[in-house]
Write a protein that holds these residues in place. Structure first.
Motif, PDB file in Angstrom:
ATOM      1  N   GLU A 219       4.566  -6.174  -2.526  1.00 50.65           N
ATOM      2  CA  GLU A 219       3.988  -7.333  -1.844  1.00 50.65           C
ATOM      3  C   GLU A 219       3.867  -7.083  -0.336  1.00 50.65           C
ATOM      4  O   GLU A 219       2.913  -7.540   0.289  1.00 50.65           O
ATOM      5  N   SER A 220       4.825  -6.373   0.242  1.00 53.38           N
ATOM      6  CA  SER A 220       4.752  -6.055   1.669  1.00 53.38           C
ATOM      7  C   SER A 220       3.558  -5.148   1.957  1.00 53.38           C
ATOM      8  O   SER A 220       2.845  -5.355   2.949  1.00 53.38           O
TER       9      SER A 220
ATOM     10  N   LEU B 177      -3.792  -6.650   3.780  1.00 50.01           N
ATOM     11  CA  LEU B 177      -4.556  -7.853   4.122  1.00 50.01           C
ATOM     12  C   LEU B 177      -4.592  -8.082   5.628  1.00 50.01           C
ATOM     13  O   LEU B 177      -5.627  -8.484   6.176  1.00 50.01           O
ATOM     14  N   LYS B 178      -3.486  -7.821   6.316  1.00 45.56           N
ATOM     15  CA  LYS B 178      -3.471  -7.971   7.776  1.00 45.56           C
ATOM     16  C   LYS B 178      -4.467  -7.022   8.427  1.00 45.56           C
ATOM     17  O   LYS B 178      -5.174  -7.399   9.356  1.00 45.56           O
TER      18      LYS B 178
ATOM     19  N   LYS C 241       0.852  -4.956   0.173  1.00 44.06           N
ATOM     20  CA  LYS C 241      -0.328  -5.789  -0.029  1.00 44.06           C
ATOM     21  C   LYS C 241      -0.578  -6.667   1.199  1.00 44.06           C
ATOM     22  O   LYS C 241      -1.715  -6.803   1.660  1.00 44.06           O
ATOM     23  N   ASN C 242       0.501  -7.230   1.749  1.00 42.31           N
ATOM     24  CA  ASN C 242       0.396  -8.076   2.932  1.00 42.31           C
ATOM     25  C   ASN C 242      -0.108  -7.277   4.130  1.00 42.31           C
ATOM     26  O   ASN C 242      -0.957  -7.755   4.897  1.00 42.31           O
ATOM     27  N   LEU C 243       0.406  -6.053   4.299  1.00 37.30           N
ATOM     28  CA  LEU C 243      -0.048  -5.228   5.417  1.00 37.30           C
ATOM     29  C   LEU C 243      -1.517  -4.861   5.272  1.00 37.30           C
ATOM     30  O   LEU C 243      -2.255  -4.854   6.262  1.00 37.30           O
TER      31      LEU C 243
END
Length: 79
Positions: free
Chosen positions: A38-39, A45-46, A41-43
Motif C-alpha cells: 500500500e505504501s 499515486l503521489k 501504491k501511495n507513492l
C-alpha cells in the motif's frame, strides 16, 4: 510423580504458546507486506499527481501571468 506431571504441563504450555507465536508472527509478516504494498501504491499515486499538478510549472505560469503574492503586512482586519 509431581515433577513429571509438571514437566508435561510445561511442555504442553510451551507447545501451545509456540503455536500462538508462530501464528502471530505470520499475521504480522502478512500485514507488514500489505502495508509495504500500500505504501508503494501511495507513492506511485503521489508521483502521478505531482506530475499532473506540477507546482513549479503552476508557480512559473502564475508569475508570468502577473500574479503578485499577498503582502500580509498590508492586510488589515476590520473589527
Amino acid at each position: 510423580m509431581r515433577y513429571i506431571v509438571l514437566s508435561v504441563f510445561l511442555i504442553a504450555f510451551n507447545l501451545i504458546y509456540s503455536a500462538y507465536a508462530i501464528k502471530f508472527s505470520r499475521e504480522y509478516a502478512q500485514k507488514t507486506m500489505e502495508l509495504k504494498k500500500e505504501s508503494e501504491k501511495n507513492l506511485l499515486l503521489k508521483v502521478k499527481y505531482a506530475k499532473l499538478i506540477n507546482y513549479t510549472k503552476a508557480k512559473k505560469w502564475s508569475v508570468e501571468k502577473g500574479f503578485v503574492p499577498v503582502d500580509w503586512g498590508k492586510v488589515g482586519f476590520v473589527d
